[in-house]
Design an enzyme around this catalytic site. Sequence first.
Site, PDB file in Angstrom:
ATOM      1  CG  ASP A  67      59.277  54.827  45.003  1.00 30.29           C
ATOM      2  OD1 ASP A  67      59.325  54.859  46.248  1.00 30.29           O
ATOM      3  OD2 ASP A  67      60.172  54.317  44.325  1.00 30.29           O
ATOM      4  CG  ASN A 136      66.653  47.782  37.268  1.00 28.65           C
ATOM      5  OD1 ASN A 136      66.813  48.654  38.119  1.00 28.65           O
ATOM      6  ND2 ASN A 136      65.458  47.412  36.844  1.00 28.65           N
ATOM      7  CG  HIS A 138      64.961  50.847  39.947  1.00 33.92           C
ATOM      8  ND1 HIS A 138      64.247  49.674  39.948  1.00 33.92           N
ATOM      9  CD2 HIS A 138      65.239  51.088  41.252  1.00 33.92           C
ATOM     10  CE1 HIS A 138      64.103  49.251  41.187  1.00 33.92           C
ATOM     11  NE2 HIS A 138      64.700  50.078  41.994  1.00 33.92           N
ATOM     12  CD  GLU A 143      61.931  49.354  37.296  1.00 36.36           C
ATOM     13  OE1 GLU A 143      63.142  49.136  37.153  1.00 36.36           O
ATOM     14  OE2 GLU A 143      61.264  48.877  38.237  1.00 36.36           O
TER      15      GLU A 143
HETATM   16  C1  F6R Z   1      62.384  52.985  47.026  1.00 41.26           C
HETATM   17  C2  F6R Z   1      62.895  53.186  45.677  1.00 41.26           C
HETATM   18  C3  F6R Z   1      63.759  52.184  45.013  1.00 41.26           C
HETATM   19  C4  F6R Z   1      64.798  51.571  45.931  1.00 41.26           C
HETATM   20  C5  F6R Z   1      65.620  50.521  45.190  1.00 41.26           C
HETATM   21  C6  F6R Z   1      66.595  49.840  46.104  1.00 41.26           C
HETATM   22  O1  F6R Z   1      61.585  54.086  47.425  1.00 41.26           O
HETATM   23  O2  F6R Z   1      62.577  54.169  45.097  1.00 41.26           O
HETATM   24  O3  F6R Z   1      64.404  52.808  43.922  1.00 41.26           O
HETATM   25  O4  F6R Z   1      65.628  52.579  46.427  1.00 41.26           O
HETATM   26  O5  F6R Z   1      64.780  49.580  44.597  1.00 41.26           O
HETATM   27  O6  F6R Z   1      65.881  49.069  47.023  1.00 41.26           O
HETATM   28  P1  F6R Z   1      66.638  48.324  48.223  1.00 41.26           P
HETATM   29  O7  F6R Z   1      67.167  49.393  49.103  1.00 41.26           O
HETATM   30  O8  F6R Z   1      65.563  47.525  48.884  1.00 41.26           O
HETATM   31  O9  F6R Z   1      67.706  47.503  47.599  1.00 41.26           O
END
Ligand code: F6R
Length: 237
Positions: A67, A136, A138, A143
């Site tokens: 992303d 959450n 995702h 989301e």
């Molecule tokens: C990042 C992504 C997100 C993260 C998630 C966890 O490319 O796609 O889904 O993997 O938000 O983020 P952290 O590791 O910062 O807790």
Amino acid sequence: MKKTIFKNYEEMSTAAANIVAAAIGAKPNIVLGLPTGSTPCGMYSNLVAMHKAGKLDFSQVKSFNLDEYVGLQENHNQSYRFFMQTQLFNHVNILPQNTYVPSGTAKNLEEAAALFDKKIEEEGGIDLFVLGIGANGHIGFNEPAASMPAYTHVVDLTKQTIEDNARAFFGGNMKAVPKKAITQGLATILQAKKIILLASGKSKAAAIESIDKKILTLNCPATMLHLHNNVELLVCN
Ligand code: F6R
């Protein structure tokens, strides 16, 4: 679905790096799916160390990131392209033209999203996808929602994700966090041949519990990983 609970972040990161390194060893021209965020940083530093020790060659590796924020230039220090350059790409011998991060600044974002999926397909699909998970549930920026586009698409970020990202990356400034992102869809992700998901810390416990229930719900998009037959969860507290 295999789940391993590690004693600490370091052990989880080493295990994740070993899985990636073994996969590159087995298939030097592997196609990787890669995440950003705080969770994979330890894995990336292990991979960089293995490369610097002469044990890991990225010269034929291709990578597709999950992303990118909409509106951030590639050289913005909070863009996911910048993150990947500084965490991994600048320190290993991966060819710049083999690193794909969705464009958050394309004039036509929907068209860029479709081209991204097409490129993955042209490269023969993703062999190994490394994922993080949001508090959450995702994955990527898919989301919780009643429905969502299956493939790479533009998405509005939820309040929780904006808050989480503000705390972690934008000096607490909610206003600085982009409100939209471009993300691989769940169908894009689930087409990978193998998936590993890394989860670190108490904030991820509820999302991991939801996966453990083995019930599919878009309220926790990561539960959809049960639709895949080669997923490994690497978890630590
Ligand atoms: C990042 C992504 C997100 C993260 C998630 C966890 O490319 O796609 O889904 O993997 O938000 O983020 P952290 O590791 O910062 O807790």
